[in-house]
Design a protein around this motif. Structure first.
Motif, short mmCIF file in Angstrom:
data_model
loop_
_atom_site.label_atom_id
_atom_site.label_comp_id
_atom_site.label_asym_id
_atom_site.label_seq_id
_atom_site.Cartn_x
_atom_site.Cartn_y
_atom_site.Cartn_z
N ARG A 146 -73.71 71.62 17.17
CA ARG A 146 -74.06 72.83 16.41
C ARG A 146 -74.02 72.55 14.91
O ARG A 146 -74.86 73.04 14.15
N ILE A 147 -73.04 71.77 14.46
CA ILE A 147 -72.94 71.44 13.04
C ILE A 147 -74.18 70.67 12.57
O ILE A 147 -74.76 70.95 11.52
N MET A 148 -74.61 69.69 13.37
CA MET A 148 -75.79 68.90 13.01
C MET A 148 -77.05 69.77 13.01
O MET A 148 -77.93 69.63 12.16
N PHE A 149 -77.14 70.69 13.96
CA PHE A 149 -78.28 71.58 14.04
C PHE A 149 -78.34 72.47 12.79
O PHE A 149 -79.41 72.66 12.20
N MET A 150 -77.20 72.99 12.38
CA MET A 150 -77.15 73.82 11.19
C MET A 150 -77.54 73.01 9.95
O MET A 150 -78.23 73.51 9.05
N GLY A 151 -77.11 71.77 9.89
CA GLY A 151 -77.47 70.91 8.77
C GLY A 151 -78.97 70.67 8.68
O GLY A 151 -79.55 70.67 7.60
N LEU A 152 -79.61 70.47 9.83
CA LEU A 152 -81.05 70.27 9.84
C LEU A 152 -81.78 71.52 9.36
O LEU A 152 -82.77 71.44 8.62
N LEU A 153 -81.30 72.70 9.79
CA LEU A 153 -81.91 73.95 9.33
C LEU A 153 -81.75 74.10 7.82
O LEU A 153 -82.69 74.49 7.11
N ASN A 154 -80.57 73.75 7.32
CA ASN A 154 -80.27 73.87 5.90
C ASN A 154 -81.18 72.97 5.07
O ASN A 154 -81.80 73.41 4.09
N LYS A 155 -81.28 71.70 5.46
CA LYS A 155 -82.09 70.76 4.69
C LYS A 155 -83.57 71.00 4.92
O LYS A 155 -84.39 70.75 4.03
N GLY A 156 -83.95 71.48 6.13
CA GLY A 156 -85.34 71.82 6.37
C GLY A 156 -85.80 72.93 5.45
O GLY A 156 -86.91 72.91 4.90
N ILE A 300 -84.68 62.83 6.79
CA ILE A 300 -84.81 61.55 7.49
C ILE A 300 -83.44 60.91 7.68
O ILE A 300 -83.10 60.42 8.76
N GLY A 301 -82.62 60.94 6.62
CA GLY A 301 -81.27 60.38 6.72
C GLY A 301 -80.41 61.13 7.70
O GLY A 301 -79.65 60.53 8.48
N TYR A 302 -80.54 62.44 7.71
CA TYR A 302 -79.75 63.27 8.61
C TYR A 302 -80.13 62.99 10.06
O TYR A 302 -79.26 62.87 10.94
N ALA A 303 -81.44 62.93 10.33
CA ALA A 303 -81.90 62.64 11.68
C ALA A 303 -81.43 61.26 12.14
O ALA A 303 -81.04 61.07 13.30
N LEU A 304 -81.45 60.30 11.21
CA LEU A 304 -80.97 58.95 11.54
C LEU A 304 -79.49 58.97 11.87
O LEU A 304 -79.03 58.30 12.80
N ILE A 306 -77.79 61.50 13.13
CA ILE A 306 -77.61 62.12 14.45
C ILE A 306 -77.87 61.10 15.55
O ILE A 306 -77.17 61.06 16.57
N ALA A 307 -78.85 60.22 15.32
CA ALA A 307 -79.20 59.22 16.33
C ALA A 307 -78.17 58.10 16.42
O ALA A 307 -77.91 57.57 17.50
N LEU A 308 -77.54 57.75 15.29
CA LEU A 308 -76.70 56.55 15.24
C LEU A 308 -75.19 56.83 15.35
O LEU A 308 -74.44 55.97 15.82
N ILE A 309 -74.74 58.04 14.89
CA ILE A 309 -73.30 58.32 14.88
C ILE A 309 -72.94 59.16 16.10
O ILE A 309 -73.54 60.20 16.34
#
Length: 446
Positions: A146-156, A300-304, A306-309
Protein backbone atom coordinates in the motif's frame (compact mmCIF):
# COMPACT_ATOMS: atom_id res chain seq x y z
CA UNK A 1 -12.23 -24.34 6.97
CA UNK A 2 -9.86 -23.10 4.24
CA UNK A 3 -12.76 -21.79 2.18
CA UNK A 4 -14.07 -19.88 5.21
CA UNK A 5 -10.66 -18.23 5.69
CA UNK A 6 -10.48 -17.32 2.00
CA UNK A 7 -14.00 -15.88 2.07
CA UNK A 8 -13.12 -13.88 5.18
CA UNK A 9 -9.97 -12.55 3.48
CA UNK A 10 -11.92 -11.55 0.36
CA UNK A 11 -14.55 -9.81 2.48
CA UNK A 12 -11.83 -7.88 4.34
CA UNK A 13 -10.23 -6.82 1.05
CA UNK A 14 -13.61 -5.67 -0.26
CA UNK A 15 -14.33 -3.67 2.90
CA UNK A 16 -10.88 -2.06 2.72
CA UNK A 17 -11.11 -1.09 -0.95
CA UNK A 18 -13.21 2.03 -0.33
CA UNK A 19 -10.96 3.56 2.36
CA UNK A 20 -7.81 2.67 0.41
CA UNK A 21 -9.24 4.31 -2.72
CA UNK A 22 -10.08 7.46 -0.75
CA UNK A 23 -6.58 7.67 0.77
CA UNK A 24 -5.09 6.96 -2.66
CA UNK A 25 -7.00 9.94 -4.05
CA UNK A 26 -5.61 12.08 -1.22
CA UNK A 27 -2.04 11.01 -2.00
CA UNK A 28 -2.64 11.93 -5.64
CA UNK A 29 -3.78 15.36 -4.43
CA UNK A 30 -0.63 15.71 -2.27
CA UNK A 31 1.57 15.08 -5.29
CA UNK A 32 -0.40 17.28 -7.66
CA UNK A 33 -0.38 20.35 -5.43
CA UNK A 34 3.19 19.85 -4.20
CA UNK A 35 4.79 19.52 -7.60
CA UNK A 36 2.69 22.23 -9.22
CA UNK A 37 5.23 24.41 -7.38
CA UNK A 38 7.76 23.45 -10.04
CA UNK A 39 5.62 25.33 -12.56
CA UNK A 40 4.66 28.13 -10.16
CA UNK A 41 8.27 29.13 -9.42
CA UNK A 42 9.23 30.23 -12.98
CA UNK A 43 5.68 31.49 -13.58
CA UNK A 44 5.67 33.84 -10.58
CA UNK A 45 9.21 34.92 -11.39
CA UNK A 46 7.80 36.34 -14.63
CA UNK A 47 4.52 37.72 -13.19
CA UNK A 48 6.09 39.43 -10.17
CA UNK A 49 9.48 40.14 -11.78
CA UNK A 50 11.41 38.31 -9.08
CA UNK A 51 15.04 37.48 -8.51
CA UNK A 52 15.92 33.78 -8.32
CA UNK A 53 16.03 33.83 -4.51
CA UNK A 54 12.64 35.53 -4.33
CA UNK A 55 11.17 33.04 -6.80
CA UNK A 56 12.38 30.09 -4.73
CA UNK A 57 10.61 31.61 -1.70
CA UNK A 58 7.41 30.42 -3.44
CA UNK A 59 8.42 26.84 -2.69
CA UNK A 60 9.92 27.69 0.69
CA UNK A 61 6.70 29.30 1.98
CA UNK A 62 4.93 26.06 1.11
CA UNK A 63 7.39 23.71 2.81
CA UNK A 64 7.92 25.77 5.95
CA UNK A 65 4.26 25.07 6.79
CA UNK A 66 5.16 21.42 7.37
CA UNK A 67 7.31 22.43 10.32
CA UNK A 68 5.31 25.37 11.63
CA UNK A 69 1.92 23.66 11.41
CA UNK A 70 2.75 20.01 12.22
CA UNK A 71 1.88 20.21 15.92
CA UNK A 72 -1.24 22.37 15.39
CA UNK A 73 -2.38 19.81 12.79
CA UNK A 74 -2.00 17.01 15.32
CA UNK A 75 -4.14 19.01 17.77
CA UNK A 76 -6.85 19.47 15.13
CA UNK A 77 -6.91 15.73 14.42
CA UNK A 78 -7.04 14.98 18.13
CA UNK A 79 -10.02 17.29 18.62
CA UNK A 80 -12.06 16.55 15.49
CA UNK A 81 -10.89 13.06 14.53
CA UNK A 82 -8.98 11.92 11.46
CA UNK A 83 -11.76 12.06 8.86
CA UNK A 84 -13.18 15.46 9.89
CA UNK A 85 -9.64 16.77 10.38
CA UNK A 86 -8.73 15.86 6.81
CA UNK A 87 -11.95 17.48 5.56
CA UNK A 88 -10.81 20.66 7.35
CA UNK A 89 -7.47 20.26 5.54
CA UNK A 90 -9.24 20.21 2.17
CA UNK A 91 -11.24 23.30 3.14
CA UNK A 92 -7.98 25.03 4.11
CA UNK A 93 -6.72 24.32 0.58
CA UNK A 94 -9.85 26.02 -0.79
CA UNK A 95 -8.97 29.17 1.19
CA UNK A 96 -5.42 29.09 -0.16
CA UNK A 97 -6.63 28.70 -3.75
CA UNK A 98 -9.03 31.63 -3.39
CA UNK A 99 -6.21 33.79 -2.03
CA UNK A 100 -4.44 33.36 -5.38
CA UNK A 101 -7.15 35.41 -7.08
CA UNK A 102 -6.47 38.79 -5.37
CA UNK A 103 -2.76 37.96 -5.44
CA UNK A 104 -2.89 37.54 -9.23
CA UNK A 105 -5.02 40.64 -9.74
CA UNK A 106 -2.63 42.78 -7.68
CA UNK A 107 0.48 40.86 -8.79
CA UNK A 108 1.34 40.92 -5.09
CA UNK A 109 4.25 38.62 -4.25
CA UNK A 110 3.67 38.74 -0.48
CA UNK A 111 0.06 37.65 -0.93
CA UNK A 112 1.25 34.81 -3.16
CA UNK A 113 3.59 33.67 -0.39
CA UNK A 114 0.81 33.82 2.18
CA UNK A 115 -1.43 31.75 -0.11
CA UNK A 116 1.36 29.20 -0.48
CA UNK A 117 1.70 28.95 3.30
CA UNK A 118 -2.05 28.41 3.70
CA UNK A 119 -1.97 25.69 1.02
CA UNK A 120 1.02 24.09 2.75
CA UNK A 121 -0.93 24.18 6.02
CA UNK A 122 -3.84 22.34 4.42
CA UNK A 123 -1.54 19.68 3.04
CA UNK A 124 0.22 19.31 6.40
CA UNK A 125 -3.14 18.55 8.02
CA UNK A 126 -4.04 16.12 5.24
CA UNK A 127 -0.70 14.30 5.38
CA UNK A 128 -0.74 14.06 9.17
CA UNK A 129 -4.15 12.43 8.97
CA UNK A 130 -3.74 10.30 5.85
CA UNK A 131 -0.40 8.59 6.51
CA UNK A 132 -1.63 6.44 9.45
CA UNK A 133 -4.35 5.01 7.21
CA UNK A 134 -1.78 3.63 4.79
CA UNK A 135 -0.62 1.26 7.52
CA UNK A 136 -3.81 0.86 9.53
CA UNK A 137 -6.37 0.24 6.76
CA UNK A 138 -5.80 -3.34 5.69
CA UNK A 139 -3.66 -6.25 6.83
CA UNK A 140 -0.22 -5.49 8.27
CA UNK A 141 1.54 -7.96 5.96
CA UNK A 142 0.50 -5.95 2.88
CA UNK A 143 1.23 -2.51 4.32
CA UNK A 144 4.42 -2.16 2.25
CA UNK A 145 2.44 -2.75 -0.95
CA UNK A 146 0.00 0.00 0.00
CA UNK A 147 2.86 2.40 0.79
CA UNK A 148 4.46 1.80 -2.62
CA UNK A 149 1.11 2.22 -4.35
CA UNK A 150 0.55 5.55 -2.60
CA UNK A 151 4.04 6.66 -3.61
CA UNK A 152 3.34 5.90 -7.26
CA UNK A 153 0.11 7.90 -7.11
CA UNK A 154 1.95 10.79 -5.47
CA UNK A 155 4.78 10.91 -8.01
CA UNK A 156 2.41 10.21 -10.91
CA UNK A 157 0.47 13.32 -9.94
CA UNK A 158 3.78 15.17 -9.76
CA UNK A 159 4.38 14.22 -13.39
CA UNK A 160 0.95 15.47 -14.48
CA UNK A 161 0.78 18.71 -12.46
CA UNK A 162 3.37 20.86 -14.33
CA UNK A 163 2.00 19.71 -17.68
CA UNK A 164 -1.55 20.56 -16.62
CA UNK A 165 -0.46 23.94 -15.22
CA UNK A 166 1.36 24.83 -18.44
CA UNK A 167 -1.53 23.67 -20.66
CA UNK A 168 -4.22 25.51 -18.68
CA UNK A 169 -2.56 28.62 -17.22
CA UNK A 170 -0.06 29.34 -20.01
CA UNK A 171 -2.35 28.53 -22.92
CA UNK A 172 -1.59 31.07 -25.64
CA UNK A 173 1.85 31.91 -24.26
CA UNK A 174 3.95 29.38 -26.18
CA UNK A 175 7.66 30.00 -25.87
CA UNK A 176 7.34 32.54 -23.05
CA UNK A 177 10.28 32.63 -20.64
CA UNK A 178 12.02 35.05 -18.29
CA UNK A 179 14.56 35.67 -21.04
CA UNK A 180 12.00 36.43 -23.77
CA UNK A 181 9.97 38.59 -21.39
CA UNK A 182 13.02 40.67 -20.47
CA UNK A 183 13.69 41.36 -24.17
CA UNK A 184 10.23 42.87 -24.77
CA UNK A 185 9.57 46.64 -24.97
CA UNK A 186 8.21 47.95 -21.65
CA UNK A 187 4.63 48.45 -22.85
CA UNK A 188 4.40 44.96 -24.36
CA UNK A 189 6.11 43.50 -21.30
CA UNK A 190 3.57 45.08 -18.91
CA UNK A 191 0.67 43.89 -21.08
CA UNK A 192 2.08 40.34 -21.20
CA UNK A 193 2.62 40.21 -17.43
CA UNK A 194 -0.97 41.32 -16.81
CA UNK A 195 -2.27 38.67 -19.21
CA UNK A 196 -0.11 36.02 -17.51
CA UNK A 197 -1.45 36.96 -14.08
CA UNK A 198 -5.07 36.93 -15.29
CA UNK A 199 -4.55 33.43 -16.66
CA UNK A 200 -4.22 32.15 -13.09
CA UNK A 201 -7.65 33.31 -11.89
CA UNK A 202 -10.13 30.92 -13.56
CA UNK A 203 -8.07 27.74 -12.97
CA UNK A 204 -7.77 28.51 -9.25
CA UNK A 205 -11.47 29.28 -8.99
CA UNK A 206 -12.01 25.85 -10.53
CA UNK A 207 -9.62 24.26 -8.03
CA UNK A 208 -11.40 25.95 -5.12
CA UNK A 209 -14.80 24.63 -6.25
CA UNK A 210 -13.39 21.14 -6.88
CA UNK A 211 -11.77 20.89 -3.46
CA UNK A 212 -14.85 22.24 -1.73
CA UNK A 213 -16.78 19.33 -3.27
CA UNK A 214 -14.00 16.92 -2.25
CA UNK A 215 -14.18 18.16 1.34
CA UNK A 216 -17.92 17.46 1.42
CA UNK A 217 -17.46 14.02 -0.16
CA UNK A 218 -14.73 13.12 2.36
CA UNK A 219 -16.99 14.22 5.21
CA UNK A 220 -19.72 11.87 3.93
CA UNK A 221 -17.38 9.04 2.94
CA UNK A 222 -17.28 5.61 4.65
CA UNK A 223 -13.70 6.22 5.79
CA UNK A 224 -13.40 4.58 9.23
CA UNK A 225 -12.20 6.65 12.17
CA UNK A 226 -8.87 5.74 13.74
CA UNK A 227 -8.92 5.60 17.52
CA UNK A 228 -6.09 6.91 19.64
CA UNK A 229 -5.20 3.33 20.48
CA UNK A 230 -4.39 2.67 16.83
CA UNK A 231 -1.40 4.96 17.06
CA UNK A 232 0.10 3.34 20.11
CA UNK A 233 3.09 1.09 19.66
CA UNK A 234 3.46 -2.08 21.63
CA UNK A 235 6.97 -2.26 22.99
CA UNK A 236 6.55 -5.68 24.60
CA UNK A 237 9.27 -8.00 23.48
CA UNK A 238 11.33 -5.18 22.02
CA UNK A 239 14.86 -6.50 21.77
CA UNK A 240 16.46 -3.16 21.03
CA UNK A 241 16.58 -2.01 24.62
CA UNK A 242 14.26 0.91 23.81
CA UNK A 243 12.30 0.22 27.00
CA UNK A 244 15.30 1.52 28.96
CA UNK A 245 15.45 4.77 26.97
CA UNK A 246 13.80 7.94 28.19
CA UNK A 247 13.95 10.16 25.07
CA UNK A 248 14.11 9.88 21.28
CA UNK A 249 17.33 11.90 21.51
CA UNK A 250 18.96 8.68 22.76
CA UNK A 251 18.59 7.11 19.30
CA UNK A 252 21.46 8.35 17.09
CA UNK A 253 20.16 6.46 14.04
CA UNK A 254 16.86 8.31 14.29
CA UNK A 255 18.36 11.77 14.80
CA UNK A 256 20.79 11.27 11.92
CA UNK A 257 17.89 9.90 9.89
CA UNK A 258 15.85 13.08 10.49
CA UNK A 259 18.81 15.10 9.21
CA UNK A 260 18.92 12.79 6.19
CA UNK A 261 15.24 13.49 5.48
CA UNK A 262 16.01 17.21 5.82
CA UNK A 263 18.81 17.15 3.25
CA UNK A 264 16.94 14.71 0.98
CA UNK A 265 13.77 16.83 0.77
CA UNK A 266 15.97 19.86 0.11
CA UNK A 267 17.68 18.01 -2.75
CA UNK A 268 14.34 16.77 -4.08
CA UNK A 269 12.82 20.26 -4.10
CA UNK A 270 15.91 21.80 -5.72
CA UNK A 271 15.78 19.19 -8.49
CA UNK A 272 12.03 19.51 -8.97
CA UNK A 273 11.40 23.21 -8.45
CA UNK A 274 14.49 24.88 -9.94
CA UNK A 275 14.65 22.95 -13.23
CA UNK A 276 12.00 25.25 -14.73
CA UNK A 277 13.59 28.34 -13.21
CA UNK A 278 17.03 27.53 -14.62
CA UNK A 279 15.57 26.49 -17.99
CA UNK A 280 13.55 29.72 -18.22
CA UNK A 281 16.70 31.74 -17.67
CA UNK A 282 18.34 29.74 -20.49
CA UNK A 283 15.42 30.64 -22.76
CA UNK A 284 14.03 27.10 -22.99
CA UNK A 285 10.42 27.10 -24.20
CA UNK A 286 7.64 25.79 -21.90
CA UNK A 287 10.01 25.81 -18.91
CA UNK A 288 7.09 25.58 -16.49
CA UNK A 289 6.42 21.99 -17.63
CA UNK A 290 9.93 20.68 -17.00
CA UNK A 291 9.29 19.45 -13.45
CA UNK A 292 7.43 16.63 -15.20
CA UNK A 293 10.77 15.36 -16.52
CA UNK A 294 12.16 15.16 -12.98
CA UNK A 295 8.97 13.40 -11.82
CA UNK A 296 9.13 10.96 -14.74
CA UNK A 297 12.61 9.83 -13.66
CA UNK A 298 11.41 9.58 -10.06
CA UNK A 299 8.63 7.27 -11.24
CA UNK A 300 11.14 5.12 -13.11
CA UNK A 301 13.31 4.92 -9.98
CA UNK A 302 10.33 4.12 -7.81
CA UNK A 303 9.13 1.35 -10.12
CA UNK A 304 12.66 -0.07 -10.18
CA UNK A 305 12.75 -0.05 -6.39
CA UNK A 306 9.45 -1.92 -6.18
CA UNK A 307 10.87 -4.56 -8.51
CA UNK A 308 14.25 -4.93 -6.77
CA UNK A 309 13.61 -4.35 -3.02
CA UNK A 310 13.98 -6.67 -1.16
CA UNK A 311 14.17 -9.40 -3.84
CA UNK A 312 17.54 -8.32 -5.29
CA UNK A 313 18.87 -5.50 -3.07
CA UNK A 314 18.10 -4.36 0.47
CA UNK A 315 17.12 -0.88 1.63
CA UNK A 316 20.66 -0.03 2.73
CA UNK A 317 22.10 -0.84 -0.70
CA UNK A 318 19.35 1.14 -2.41
CA UNK A 319 20.21 4.17 -0.28
CA UNK A 320 23.91 3.88 -1.14
CA UNK A 321 23.12 3.66 -4.86
CA UNK A 322 20.83 6.69 -4.63
CA UNK A 323 23.50 8.81 -2.92
CA UNK A 324 26.24 7.81 -5.36
CA UNK A 325 24.07 8.44 -8.42
CA UNK A 326 23.07 11.81 -6.94
CA UNK A 327 26.73 12.81 -6.60
CA UNK A 328 27.46 11.70 -10.18
CA UNK A 329 24.48 13.55 -11.68
CA UNK A 330 25.24 16.69 -9.64
CA UNK A 331 28.77 16.81 -11.05
CA UNK A 332 27.26 16.27 -14.49
CA UNK A 333 24.91 19.23 -14.02
CA UNK A 334 27.80 21.50 -13.05
CA UNK A 335 30.18 20.37 -15.80
CA UNK A 336 27.79 19.76 -18.72
CA UNK A 337 27.34 21.98 -21.76
CA UNK A 338 23.96 23.81 -21.69
CA UNK A 339 24.14 24.21 -25.48
CA UNK A 340 24.40 20.47 -26.17
CA UNK A 341 21.39 18.11 -26.39
CA UNK A 342 23.28 14.82 -26.62
CA UNK A 343 21.89 13.38 -23.36
CA UNK A 344 18.22 13.94 -24.22
CA UNK A 345 18.86 12.65 -27.75
CA UNK A 346 20.09 9.37 -26.31
CA UNK A 347 17.48 9.03 -23.55
CA UNK A 348 14.24 10.10 -25.22
CA UNK A 349 14.89 11.90 -28.50
CA UNK A 350 14.21 8.69 -30.43
CA UNK A 351 10.64 8.74 -29.04
CA UNK A 352 9.93 12.15 -30.53
CA UNK A 353 9.96 13.91 -27.13
CA UNK A 354 11.39 17.46 -27.38
CA UNK A 355 15.12 17.69 -26.71
CA UNK A 356 16.57 19.62 -23.78
CA UNK A 357 20.02 21.06 -22.98
CA UNK A 358 22.28 18.48 -21.33
CA UNK A 359 22.38 20.49 -18.11
CA UNK A 360 18.57 20.39 -17.85
CA UNK A 361 18.57 16.65 -18.65
CA UNK A 362 20.97 15.93 -15.79
CA UNK A 363 18.81 17.98 -13.38
CA UNK A 364 15.87 15.79 -14.42
CA UNK A 365 17.99 12.67 -13.80
CA UNK A 366 18.41 13.80 -10.19
CA UNK A 367 14.79 12.67 -9.84
CA UNK A 368 15.98 9.11 -10.46
CA UNK A 369 18.66 9.49 -7.79
CA UNK A 370 16.13 10.83 -5.30
CA UNK A 371 13.42 8.22 -5.85
CA UNK A 372 14.48 5.58 -3.31
CA UNK A 373 15.83 7.83 -0.53
CA UNK A 374 12.54 8.44 1.32
CA UNK A 375 11.35 4.80 1.35
CA UNK A 376 14.83 3.58 2.34
CA UNK A 377 15.51 6.07 5.15
CA UNK A 378 12.24 5.55 7.04
CA UNK A 379 12.63 1.87 7.97
CA UNK A 380 16.33 2.35 8.73
CA UNK A 381 15.68 5.37 10.98
CA UNK A 382 12.76 3.78 12.86
CA UNK A 383 14.47 0.43 13.41
CA UNK A 384 14.48 -0.54 17.10
CA UNK A 385 12.53 2.46 18.41
CA UNK A 386 9.83 0.33 20.05
CA UNK A 387 7.52 2.55 22.11
CA UNK A 388 9.20 5.67 20.66
CA UNK A 389 8.19 4.85 17.08
CA UNK A 390 5.33 7.38 16.94
CA UNK A 391 7.50 10.25 18.20
CA UNK A 392 10.29 9.16 15.89
CA UNK A 393 7.92 9.32 12.93
CA UNK A 394 6.90 12.86 13.91
CA UNK A 395 10.56 13.90 14.05
CA UNK A 396 11.16 12.54 10.55
CA UNK A 397 8.16 14.48 9.23
CA UNK A 398 9.75 17.65 10.63
CA UNK A 399 12.65 17.00 8.27
CA UNK A 400 10.41 18.05 5.37
CA UNK A 401 11.38 21.61 6.30
CA UNK A 402 14.54 21.00 4.29
CA UNK A 403 12.39 21.80 1.29
CA UNK A 404 11.89 25.31 2.68
CA UNK A 405 15.47 26.18 3.56
CA UNK A 406 17.94 24.43 1.27
CA UNK A 407 16.48 25.71 -2.04
CA UNK A 408 17.11 29.22 -0.71
CA UNK A 409 20.81 28.34 -0.46
CA UNK A 410 20.69 27.38 -4.13
CA UNK A 411 18.96 30.68 -4.97
CA UNK A 412 21.57 32.75 -3.15
CA UNK A 413 24.40 30.86 -4.88
CA UNK A 414 22.69 31.25 -8.26
CA UNK A 415 22.57 35.01 -7.81
CA UNK A 416 26.13 35.34 -6.51
CA UNK A 417 27.77 32.87 -8.94
CA UNK A 418 25.50 31.46 -11.66
CA UNK A 419 22.55 29.07 -11.85
CA UNK A 420 24.54 26.12 -13.16
CA UNK A 421 27.47 26.26 -10.74
CA UNK A 422 25.01 26.76 -7.87
CA UNK A 423 24.00 23.09 -8.20
CA UNK A 424 27.23 22.36 -6.35
CA UNK A 425 25.04 22.74 -3.25
CA UNK A 426 23.76 19.23 -4.06
CA UNK A 427 27.14 17.58 -3.51
CA UNK A 428 27.31 17.85 0.32
CA UNK A 429 23.64 16.83 0.51
CA UNK A 430 24.20 13.55 -1.32
CA UNK A 431 27.49 13.05 0.55
CA UNK A 432 25.58 13.15 3.84
CA UNK A 433 22.97 10.69 2.51
CA UNK A 434 25.86 8.37 1.59
CA UNK A 435 27.28 8.70 5.11
CA UNK A 436 23.92 7.72 6.59
CA UNK A 437 23.68 4.73 4.23
CA UNK A 438 27.19 3.54 5.09
CA UNK A 439 27.41 4.27 8.80
CA UNK A 440 24.88 6.68 10.28
CA UNK A 441 21.87 4.36 10.39
CA UNK A 442 23.91 1.73 12.29
CA UNK A 443 24.72 3.99 15.22
CA UNK A 444 22.99 2.86 18.42
CA UNK A 445 24.96 4.98 20.90
CA UNK A 446 26.32 8.52 20.72
Amino acid sequence: MTSEINNSSKAAQASNFGPIAIIGALFFIFGFITWANGALVPYLQMVCQLSETEAILVASAFYVAYTAMALPSAMVLEKFGYKDGMAIGLFTLVIGFLMYIPAAQAQDFVLFLLAQFVIGTGLTLLQTGANPYVVKVGPAESAAVRIMFMGLLNKGAGFIAPLAFTAVVLSGFDGISAQSLAAMPEAQKAETITALADGLINPYIGLAITFLVLAALLKMSPLPELSADDDEVDAVGDASGSESKTSIMQFPGLILGAITIFVYVGAEVIAGDTIGLFASNLGVANATSLTSYTMAFMLIGYALGIALIPRVINQETALKASAISGIIFSFAVILSNPESTVVSSLLWGWMGVPLLPDTISFIALLGFANALVWPAVWPLALDGLGKFTAKGSALLIMGISGGALLPLVYGLLAESIDGQTAYAVMLPLYAYILYYALKGHKKREW
